[in-house]
Design a protein around this motif. Structure first.
Motif, PDB file in Angstrom:
ATOM      1  N   SER A  31       0.829  -1.202   0.000  1.00  0.00           N
ATOM      2  CA  SER A  31       0.000   0.000   0.000  1.00  0.00           C
ATOM      3  C   SER A  31       0.868   1.260   0.000  1.00  0.00           C
ATOM      4  O   SER A  31       2.069   1.220   0.296  1.00  0.00           O
ATOM      5  CB  SER A  31      -0.895   0.011   1.242  1.00  0.00           C
ATOM      6  N   ASP A  66      -4.395   3.765   1.735  1.00  0.00           N
ATOM      7  CA  ASP A  66      -4.943   2.436   1.460  1.00  0.00           C
ATOM      8  C   ASP A  66      -4.793   2.008   0.008  1.00  0.00           C
ATOM      9  O   ASP A  66      -5.015   0.842  -0.314  1.00  0.00           O
ATOM     10  CB  ASP A  66      -6.424   2.392   1.851  1.00  0.00           C
ATOM     11  N   ASP A  67      -4.438   2.942  -0.875  1.00  0.00           N
ATOM     12  CA  ASP A  67      -4.283   2.589  -2.291  1.00  0.00           C
ATOM     13  C   ASP A  67      -3.127   1.621  -2.479  1.00  0.00           C
ATOM     14  O   ASP A  67      -2.123   1.678  -1.759  1.00  0.00           O
ATOM     15  CB  ASP A  67      -4.029   3.840  -3.135  1.00  0.00           C
ATOM     16  N   ILE A  68      -3.255   0.738  -3.459  1.00  0.00           N
ATOM     17  CA  ILE A  68      -2.211  -0.221  -3.787  1.00  0.00           C
ATOM     18  C   ILE A  68      -1.239   0.440  -4.772  1.00  0.00           C
ATOM     19  O   ILE A  68      -1.649   0.954  -5.813  1.00  0.00           O
ATOM     20  CB  ILE A  68      -2.812  -1.507  -4.401  1.00  0.00           C
TER      21      ILE A  68
END
Length: 106
Positions: A31, A66-68
């Motif tokens: 993340s 939280d983004d990948i």
């Protein structure tokens, strides 16, 4: 014995924090929060200072923790670590650590 080629699912990202440019390999489904913490850890390892960071693109776009990483960046992308504050040890602990480092170097 032959060397394995680097995995194609590992991104190499550049993160600039003040005057330091860090190259950070990122594999799998890590993340943005992990990347931010890893950049801070590496900066601390180089300088002895522990930054609290916020990552953003060169264009200034804010990132969600939280983004990948692999979903929003490509290999070789550059990011900026914006210093929010320093996470400093109390002065007496920093002094003790410095004394131990200097003694170990002698």
């Amino acid at each position: 014995m032959s060397q394995q080629p680097p995995s194609s699912n590992i991104l190499k990202l550049y993160v600039r924090i003040q005057d330091k440019l860090l190259l950070i390999p990122v594999e799998g489904n890590k993340s943005v929060r992990w990347l931010t913490e890893e950049a801070a850890r590496r900066y601390n390892s180089m300088t002895g200072l522990n930054p609290i960071l916020s990552l953003q693109t060169l264009e200034g776009a804010a990132l969600n923790g939280d983004d990948i990483v692999s979903m929003i960046f490509k290999d070789g992308d550059k990011l900026v670590g914006e210093m929010l504050k320093w996470d400093l040890q109390p002065l007496h602990e920093r002094y003790g650590n410095l004394c131990r480092q200097l003694e170990a170097g002698m």
